[in-house]
Scaffold this motif. Structure first.
Motif, PDB file in Angstrom:
ATOM      1  N   ASP A  73       0.257  -1.334   0.184  1.00  7.44           N
ATOM      2  CA  ASP A  73       0.116   0.401  -0.359  1.00  7.44           C
ATOM      3  C   ASP A  73       1.349   1.239   0.094  1.00  7.44           C
ATOM      4  O   ASP A  73       1.930   1.278   0.003  1.00  7.44           O
ATOM      5  N   ARG A  74       0.417   2.297   0.558  1.00  7.48           N
ATOM      6  CA  ARG A  74       0.848   3.799   0.260  1.00  7.48           C
ATOM      7  C   ARG A  74       2.118   3.640   0.882  1.00  7.48           C
ATOM      8  O   ARG A  74       2.993   5.197   1.208  1.00  7.48           O
ATOM      9  N   LYS A  75       2.359   2.469   2.621  1.00  7.18           N
ATOM     10  CA  LYS A  75       2.738   2.336   3.460  1.00  7.18           C
ATOM     11  C   LYS A  75       4.906   1.782   3.476  1.00  7.18           C
ATOM     12  O   LYS A  75       4.604   1.554   3.539  1.00  7.18           O
TER      13      LYS A  75
ATOM     14  N   PHE B  43      10.660   6.638 -10.874  1.00  7.16           N
ATOM     15  CA  PHE B  43       9.081   6.419 -10.896  1.00  7.16           C
ATOM     16  C   PHE B  43       7.840   5.592 -11.141  1.00  7.16           C
ATOM     17  O   PHE B  43       7.330   6.120 -11.301  1.00  7.16           O
TER      18      PHE B  43
ATOM     19  N   ALA C 169       7.275   7.029  -7.866  1.00  8.17           N
ATOM     20  CA  ALA C 169       6.579   8.539  -7.882  1.00  8.17           C
ATOM     21  C   ALA C 169       5.446   8.174  -8.143  1.00  8.17           C
ATOM     22  O   ALA C 169       4.281   9.397  -8.104  1.00  8.17           O
ATOM     23  N   THR C 170       5.011   7.218  -8.986  1.00 10.58           N
ATOM     24  CA  THR C 170       3.012   7.027  -9.213  1.00 10.58           C
ATOM     25  C   THR C 170       2.862   5.984  -8.863  1.00 10.58           C
ATOM     26  O   THR C 170       1.117   6.025  -9.056  1.00 10.58           O
ATOM     27  N   TYR C 171       3.047   4.860  -8.466  1.00  8.87           N
ATOM     28  CA  TYR C 171       2.869   3.591  -7.241  1.00  8.87           C
ATOM     29  C   TYR C 171       1.324   5.047  -6.481  1.00  8.87           C
ATOM     30  O   TYR C 171       2.174   5.241  -6.151  1.00  8.87           O
ATOM     31  N   MET C 172       0.529   3.994  -6.722  1.00 13.16           N
ATOM     32  CA  MET C 172      -0.601   4.911  -5.541  1.00 13.16           C
ATOM     33  C   MET C 172      -0.443   6.463  -5.508  1.00 13.16           C
ATOM     34  O   MET C 172      -0.758   6.661  -4.553  1.00 13.16           O
ATOM     35  N   ARG C 173      -0.051   7.507  -6.972  1.00 14.51           N
ATOM     36  CA  ARG C 173       0.363   8.444  -6.774  1.00 14.51           C
ATOM     37  C   ARG C 173       1.587   8.601  -6.153  1.00 14.51           C
ATOM     38  O   ARG C 173       1.674  10.151  -5.518  1.00 14.51           O
ATOM     39  N   GLY C 174       2.845   8.160  -5.919  1.00 20.04           N
ATOM     40  CA  GLY C 174       3.802   8.893  -4.710  1.00 20.04           C
ATOM     41  C   GLY C 174       4.024   8.024  -3.726  1.00 20.04           C
ATOM     42  O   GLY C 174       2.963   8.020  -2.629  1.00 20.04           O
TER      43      GLY C 174
END
Lengths: 335, 335
Positions: free
Chosen positions: A66-68, A85, A88-93
């Motif tokens: 996840d985002r963590k 990159f 930068a882009t996975y789940m918007r950062g």
């Protein structure tokens, strides 16, 4: 060392570096993150495209990251650019850490936050400005580099002299043999000084509105070489080596530096084990093909190529040049 | 109207919207930009992936577009999200303008700077926060929307009531028939108030550190519906419609709202022409499949699904819920 907090870590590496250092990095990260996964990509510039990037996303999603999640780029410039990159882009950062294992990545690509993948029509055409939380350089990893990779890295070290620091160029003249012999003290100075100069430039112009472009000395011609030969045929640093010769020669023909300066730079590039002539990439119209490829350089504006030129030793300038003169330089510098 | 400066414009549209408005937009932009190109993509959520995105990059590079190019997203949410992501990453960032032609895009996706593409394992998994320079909403474009698309857009209008503004919900109760009949004054108020609420939320939390997540009311269940059915089978707004019912029902079972509130919301969703029951996406373990898909929602943390729930009318909260209770809700709300 301040690692970013996270609930999982994903090590992104390639099939050359992974077998050497993957297990040690995974073990170290295991003390800090509840879960550590690894994804191993094929090694080489020719794999720096969407299909390979997609494998990072596939791994993240397959492992339920996840985002963590925190990404770790373990490898050279290609791994660093792609992992950055993806972060930068996975789940918007999500956060990422650079662990560069090549000289080129340690002195250049891991610092400054440029991330990207290639497009068949141009290098680094799709990407983002996205800073790593941390860059960890272990000079011991340079011991396993091939001589060719070592030379390619030296191209990015050499460039800092002519564009910003002639004292560093003097030091390079005196230390090139020690660097190629992987003398640890010489490498430490080369990496430190390179990162200092790069950080100074990027600190003033992260988004390449102006000054940052000088770091691309040799790269306009170099990118054309890489694209013209097909990615992976010439190493990036090899293209930059020959590209610096062309850019210096163009500077000379524009009256910005004298012949002695060009000869000195060519000699240093040669001593680094790098090509000082560009390849012929089109038998029928070599200069035309170079120009065509350079026009899609990211620094180009309305079809006008912006060259990074040496405006007197230790100082760079970004400007256009007449096509006819550029053709002369290409004709003189390719073999 | 303040269009970004640029040396070229690329209109990105789809094969539904392009034939309707492409020529008019190209003509208008032709007065402002030296060159105007158009790329037409296939229409539908199922095309919101890398292959279609690549066609935008192909067009930009084929036309020699540089960093001074400006992208224009002419279409609904899919076009806006993809064009925004292409703008965020082409040469590491070029300006873009949203020209949303669906109600959903006008009231939600064109505002706030979320850009993304889908991954086969999850919706909007790869993207960036990247703000448009300008959003141009022309209500006349809504006249050509299908009734189904209109209803799907109303889902994103309705959500702003329960999460933030019960006066707006009262107005929606009174104005639903006028909205479905495309009364221009009613649409103007719905679009304006939706954008006001969204801008207020995003202004406080652009990167979704906290508050912004409330805009995803109904979306956790909704995304599972879209992924479970296969992208494009249910429209995004349809998934959100049924998803809001499930999220409201979960809120009720957690004691956060009463039954009357849920009934009122269900009635409004039904009057908007939207489904109020979720589809069965797995005949053998429907609730299990919903849970599995929801666990890869971007709001999830360490495998714990974070639901946007109504914490009393007009107020939203983001929190976890026991799996058993979520299963009960799914069983009760799917048919």
């Amino acid at each position: 060392m301040d690692l970013p907090h996270g609930t999982s870590a994903l090590i992104v590496t390639n099939d050359t570096v992974g077998p050497l250092y993957g297990a040690a990095v995974a073990e170290a990260l295991g003390k800090r993150y509840p879960v550590v996964h690894t994804v191993t990509l094929p090694d080489g510039e020719e794999f720096k495209g969407w299909e390979t990037l997609q494998r990072i996303f596939d791994a993240l999603l397959a492992h339920g990251c996840d985002r963590k999640a925190v990404l770790f780029a373990l490898g050279g410039g290609v791994i660093g650019d792609m992992t950055g990159f993806a972060a930068a882009t996975y789940m918007r950062g999500v956060p990422f850490v650079q662990i560069p294992t090549t000289l080129l990545a340690q002195v250049d690509s891991s610092v400054g936050g440029k991330t990207a993948i290639n497009h068949p029509l141009g290098k680094n055409m799709v990407g983002a400005f996205y800073q790593p939380r941390l860059v960890v350089c272990d000079l011991a990893t340079l011991d396993t580099l091939s001589a060719r990779e070592m030379s390619a890295g030296l191209a990015e070290v050499i460039k800092y002299g002519p564009i910003a620091d002639m004292e560093f160029m003097d030091w390079l003249d005196a230390s090139m043999d020690a660097l190629r012999a992987r003398d640890r003290a010489a490498l430490a100075h080369a990496v430190r000084r390179s990162c200092e100069i790069k950080a100074w430039v990027v600190g003033q112009d992260e988004r390449e509105g102006g000054l940052r472009a000088i770091l691309n000395f040799g790269h306009t011609f170099g990118h054309a070489i890489e694209a013209g030969m097909g990615y992976g045929v010439w190493l990036h640093g090899e293209g930059v080596g020959a590209g610096m010769v062309m850019a210096a020669e163009l500077s000379r023909r524009l009256g910005l530096v004298d012949d002695a300066f060009v000869q000195r730079l060519v000699a240093l590039i040669e001593r680094a084990g790098l090509p000082t002539k560009g390849p012929v990439i089109d038998a029928s119209d070599n200069a035309g093909r170079y120009l065509e490829l350079m026009r899609i350089d990211k620094k180009s504006e309305a079809g006008e190529i912006r060259f990074v030129l040496i405006d007197g030793p230790g100082k760079a300038v970004v400007r256009a040049a007449p096509d006819a003169l550029v053709r002369e330089v290409i004709d003189a510098c390719c073999a």
